[in-house]
Design an enzyme around this catalytic site. Sequence first.
Site, PDB file in Angstrom:
ATOM      1  CE1 TYR A   1      -3.919   2.024   0.299  1.00  0.00           C
ATOM      2  CE2 TYR A   1      -3.333   2.488   2.580  1.00  0.00           C
ATOM      3  CZ  TYR A   1      -4.137   2.716   1.477  1.00  0.00           C
ATOM      4  OH  TYR A   1      -5.159   3.612   1.567  1.00  0.00           O
TER       5      TYR A   1
ATOM      6  CE  LYS B   1     -22.186 -20.256 -16.904  1.00  0.00           C
ATOM      7  NZ  LYS B   1     -22.136 -21.186 -18.027  1.00  0.00           N
TER       8      LYS B   1
ATOM      9  CD  GLU C   1     -22.716 -17.619 -18.869  1.00  0.00           C
ATOM     10  OE1 GLU C   1     -21.524 -17.673 -19.165  1.00  0.00           O
ATOM     11  OE2 GLU C   1     -23.559 -18.444 -19.277  1.00  0.00           O
ATOM     12  CG  ASP C   2     -27.010 -17.034 -18.318  1.00  0.00           C
ATOM     13  OD1 ASP C   2     -26.678 -17.695 -19.323  1.00  0.00           O
ATOM     14  OD2 ASP C   2     -27.097 -17.557 -17.191  1.00  0.00           O
TER      15      ASP C   2
ATOM     16  CG  ASP D   1     -25.294 -18.106 -22.278  1.00  0.00           C
ATOM     17  OD1 ASP D   1     -25.560 -19.133 -21.647  1.00  0.00           O
ATOM     18  OD2 ASP D   1     -25.005 -17.024 -21.734  1.00  0.00           O
TER      19      ASP D   1
ATOM     20  CB  ILE E   1     -33.909 -19.348 -33.511  1.00  0.00           C
ATOM     21  CG1 ILE E   1     -34.413 -20.695 -34.069  1.00  0.00           C
ATOM     22  CG2 ILE E   1     -32.902 -18.735 -34.465  1.00  0.00           C
ATOM     23  CD1 ILE E   1     -33.341 -21.816 -34.084  1.00  0.00           C
ATOM     24  N   GLY E   2     -32.259 -18.459 -30.250  1.00  0.00           N
ATOM     25  CA  GLY E   2     -31.765 -17.344 -29.455  1.00  0.00           C
ATOM     26  C   GLY E   2     -30.246 -17.324 -29.530  1.00  0.00           C
ATOM     27  CB  ALA E   3     -27.752 -16.178 -27.067  1.00  0.00           C
TER      28      ALA E   3
ATOM     29  CG  ASN F   1     -28.788 -26.170 -18.536  1.00  0.00           C
ATOM     30  OD1 ASN F   1     -28.876 -27.377 -18.398  1.00  0.00           O
ATOM     31  ND2 ASN F   1     -27.750 -25.586 -19.113  1.00  0.00           N
TER      32      ASN F   1
ATOM     33  CG  ASN G   1     -21.794 -22.831 -21.298  1.00  0.00           C
ATOM     34  OD1 ASN G   1     -21.722 -23.139 -20.125  1.00  0.00           O
ATOM     35  ND2 ASN G   1     -22.715 -21.992 -21.777  1.00  0.00           N
TER      36      ASN G   1
HETATM   37  N1  LIG Z   1     -26.209 -26.718 -22.159  1.00  0.00           N
HETATM   38  C1  LIG Z   1     -25.597 -25.570 -22.308  1.00  0.00           C
HETATM   39  O1  LIG Z   1     -24.375 -25.454 -22.249  1.00  0.00           O
HETATM   40  C2  LIG Z   1     -26.382 -24.346 -22.549  1.00  0.00           C
HETATM   41  C3  LIG Z   1     -27.748 -24.365 -22.499  1.00  0.00           C
HETATM   42  N2  LIG Z   1     -28.436 -23.224 -22.753  1.00  0.00           N
HETATM   43  C4  LIG Z   1     -29.878 -23.286 -22.608  1.00  0.00           C
HETATM   44  O2  LIG Z   1     -30.489 -22.946 -23.834  1.00  0.00           O
HETATM   45  C5  LIG Z   1     -31.653 -22.197 -23.580  1.00  0.00           C
HETATM   46  C6  LIG Z   1     -31.604 -20.891 -24.353  1.00  0.00           C
HETATM   47  O3  LIG Z   1     -30.550 -20.076 -23.875  1.00  0.00           O
HETATM   48  P1  LIG Z   1     -30.164 -18.736 -24.649  1.00  0.00           P
HETATM   49  O4  LIG Z   1     -29.982 -19.003 -26.089  1.00  0.00           O
HETATM   50  O5  LIG Z   1     -29.069 -18.122 -23.874  1.00  0.00           O
HETATM   51  O6  LIG Z   1     -31.504 -17.870 -24.429  1.00  0.00           O
HETATM   52  P2  LIG Z   1     -32.214 -16.834 -25.403  1.00  0.00           P
HETATM   53  O7  LIG Z   1     -33.217 -16.159 -24.557  1.00  0.00           O
HETATM   54  O8  LIG Z   1     -31.228 -16.027 -26.144  1.00  0.00           O
HETATM   55  O9  LIG Z   1     -32.956 -17.760 -26.483  1.00  0.00           O
HETATM   56  C7  LIG Z   1     -33.971 -18.661 -26.170  1.00  0.00           C
HETATM   57  C8  LIG Z   1     -34.804 -18.866 -27.437  1.00  0.00           C
HETATM   58  O10 LIG Z   1     -35.612 -20.012 -27.231  1.00  0.00           O
HETATM   59  C9  LIG Z   1     -36.915 -19.687 -27.659  1.00  0.00           C
HETATM   60  N3  LIG Z   1     -37.885 -20.530 -26.980  1.00  0.00           N
HETATM   61  C10 LIG Z   1     -38.216 -20.519 -25.685  1.00  0.00           C
HETATM   62  N4  LIG Z   1     -39.183 -21.417 -25.453  1.00  0.00           N
HETATM   63  C11 LIG Z   1     -39.444 -22.017 -26.634  1.00  0.00           C
HETATM   64  C12 LIG Z   1     -40.331 -23.033 -27.032  1.00  0.00           C
HETATM   65  N5  LIG Z   1     -41.181 -23.567 -26.173  1.00  0.00           N
HETATM   66  N6  LIG Z   1     -40.309 -23.431 -28.328  1.00  0.00           N
HETATM   67  C13 LIG Z   1     -39.483 -22.866 -29.207  1.00  0.00           C
HETATM   68  N7  LIG Z   1     -38.612 -21.877 -28.877  1.00  0.00           N
HETATM   69  C14 LIG Z   1     -38.606 -21.470 -27.610  1.00  0.00           C
HETATM   70  C15 LIG Z   1     -37.075 -18.211 -27.333  1.00  0.00           C
HETATM   71  O11 LIG Z   1     -38.119 -17.597 -28.060  1.00  0.00           O
HETATM   72  C16 LIG Z   1     -35.707 -17.682 -27.719  1.00  0.00           C
HETATM   73  O12 LIG Z   1     -35.620 -17.315 -29.070  1.00  0.00           O
HETATM   74  C17 LIG Z   1     -31.748 -22.045 -22.064  1.00  0.00           C
HETATM   75  O13 LIG Z   1     -32.569 -23.051 -21.559  1.00  0.00           O
HETATM   76  C18 LIG Z   1     -30.355 -22.277 -21.592  1.00  0.00           C
HETATM   77  O14 LIG Z   1     -30.302 -22.822 -20.304  1.00  0.00           O
HETATM   78  C19 LIG Z   1     -27.828 -22.046 -23.095  1.00  0.00           C
HETATM   79  C20 LIG Z   1     -26.469 -21.971 -23.145  1.00  0.00           C
HETATM   80  C21 LIG Z   1     -25.640 -23.122 -22.822  1.00  0.00           C
HETATM   81  C1  LIG Z   2     -24.992 -23.516 -19.195  1.00  0.00           C
HETATM   82  C2  LIG Z   2     -25.413 -22.154 -19.456  1.00  0.00           C
HETATM   83  O1  LIG Z   2     -24.601 -21.266 -19.609  1.00  0.00           O
HETATM   84  C3  LIG Z   2     -26.833 -21.862 -19.549  1.00  0.00           C
HETATM   85  O2  LIG Z   2     -27.651 -22.777 -19.455  1.00  0.00           O
HETATM   86  O3  LIG Z   2     -27.168 -20.685 -19.742  1.00  0.00           O
HETATM   87 MG   LIG Z   3     -25.434 -19.311 -19.709  1.00  0.00          MG
END
Ligand SMILES: NC(=O)C1=CN([C@@H]2O[C@H](COP(=O)(O)OP(=O)(O)OC[C@H]3O[C@@H](n4cnc5c(N)ncnc54)[C@H](O)[C@@H]3O)[C@@H](O)[C@H]2O)C=CC1
Ligand SMILES: CC(=O)C(=O)O
Ligand SMILES: [Mg+2]
Length: 478
Positions: free
Chosen positions: A114, A169, A211-212, A237, A270-272, A363, A393
């Site tokens: 310090y 994380k 993240e998220d 993600d 069809i998200g991130a 998840n 991931n």
């Molecule tokens: N196993 C892994 O390593 C990971 C898993 N995930 C999981 O994937 C999912 C999405 O995460 P992100 O892409 O970050 O979220 P996000 O919010 O960017 O995208 C989610 C998409 O899923 C769509 N969606 C939600 N419910 C739906 C349904 N019933 N039918 C069709 N489409 C639907 C939404 O409209 C949105 O476009 C979460 O459940 C997350 O936990 C995400 C990142 C890593």
């Molecule tokens: C694993 C992860 O990053 C998620 O489900 O958002």
């Molecule tokens: Mg995540």
Amino acid sequence: MAGNTGASTSVILRLEMHKELVTFGQIATAIGDRGGDIVAIDVSGATKTTTIRDITVHVSDSGMTDAIVDKLRSLPGVKVINVSDQTFLVHLGGKIEMNPKMPIKNRDDLSRVYTPGVARVCMAIHDDPSKAYQLTIKRNTVAVVSDGTAVLGLGNIGPEAAMPVMEGKAMLFKQMAGVDAFPICLDTQDTEEIIRTVKAIAPAFGGINLEDISSPRCFEIEQRLIEELDIPVFHDDQHGTAVVLLAGLLNAVKVVRKRLEDCKVVVCGIGAAGIACTKMLLAAGVTNIVGVDRAGAIVRGETYANEAWQWYAEHTNPHGLRGKLSDVIEGADVFIGLSGPKVLSVEDVKRMAADPIVFAMANPTPEITPEEAEPYVRVMATGRSDYPNQINNVLCFPGIFRGALDCRASRINEAMKLAAAKAIASVVREDELNEYYIIPSVFNHNVVELVREAVIQAAIDSGVARRGRRGDKGHGEV
Ligand SMILES: NC(=O)C1=CN([C@@H]2O[C@H](COP(=O)(O)OP(=O)(O)OC[C@H]3O[C@@H](n4cnc5c(N)ncnc54)[C@H](O)[C@@H]3O)[C@@H](O)[C@H]2O)C=CC1
Ligand SMILES: CC(=O)C(=O)O
Ligand SMILES: [Mg+2]
């Protein structure tokens, strides 16, 4: 599907039992009949007429706990003293803390770490800002930044509620790869404010793990930060998920003896994550990908207000399929779920092509449970820790940042991601590969080291490494 009890947590029930009124057998039956799995029993006190026992029970959800406790309360001679949930217990006071590297034992130490000694170090960095890498925590430290808008599949639950995931994380960064990571949850969902804030805190960090953060804002936030910062910015993600997905799929198609290029792949959500995984699959040579979101398939030739979906429509669904998931799933070789719970039905799985591969990665609750899918799938994976084949991931982000920090990469590019995917896939040897083992365990020590090696080499080859292999001697030395 082997090896899963369906239990997602365990509770400890502290019971006072009146010896003359109730037997342990009655208690075990009450628990077992409601689906609880007794894994440990401790006697924590006794009198002439009573005993106090701590019974650890695996349960699948809080509803099961409530049913067990209600039944125990109704038994004559049983008093439920306390119910503690192990998962909540490990979160008490948070999961991480900061530790100094040396104790400050006397005035000499104080004047070094310090004022006044620290002033000379500050001025050395002022004269040469790159010295921040030698003289501060920067070179080994990553910010895990979220705005709480897409926390797991739980949705927009806000920054405070996002903290347990970000702390988790940070723990994984440290335990798996020796990277010091700070959870930072921002109380804003405004794209410009998030970009401004991350840029403002960046001097302390060697990398930014986003993240998220929900789509489509996450795309602009990441892109702008990549352009405006000189440290790696990585939306976990998107890219962490895509890297691990590709690793798993490279091995899964070997098991079913199909070529990735020939597969029809349906991506749901069809998200991130869904968009990044699609981009990675296209880069790996898959041509027939159909994306489905809540409103149905994303169709080539249609116009979408969401820029990312417009891109998606132009690059996928070559046969112009329309309709719901249950319509487009017909004949699919691979299902990739990155949406939400229970989106895929058993009927849908039955209509897939022979030897279907189902990666239900939402998840905490996947698009279909392995128990339901098992009779009809050849290879099944989820994002969870309690089933075989965990496509998560966590297999990527510790190693990819370890590599990027060690070679001081200015960014994490496509070549580094592809190298990471191949490295993860390579951990499973040909003679080990089977339906229940397509992806290494998160605890396999080879993963981080192989990913790190591959990522450093790819960074050097693609010209983004700002130094050689100095980190080879160990994590983050001077
Ligand atoms: N196993 C892994 O390593 C990971 C898993 N995930 C999981 O994937 C999912 C999405 O995460 P992100 O892409 O970050 O979220 P996000 O919010 O960017 O995208 C989610 C998409 O899923 C769509 N969606 C939600 N419910 C739906 C349904 N019933 N039918 C069709 N489409 C639907 C939404 O409209 C949105 O476009 C979460 O459940 C997350 O936990 C995400 C990142 C890593
Ligand atoms: C694993 C992860 O990053 C998620 O489900 O958002
Ligand atoms: Mg995540």
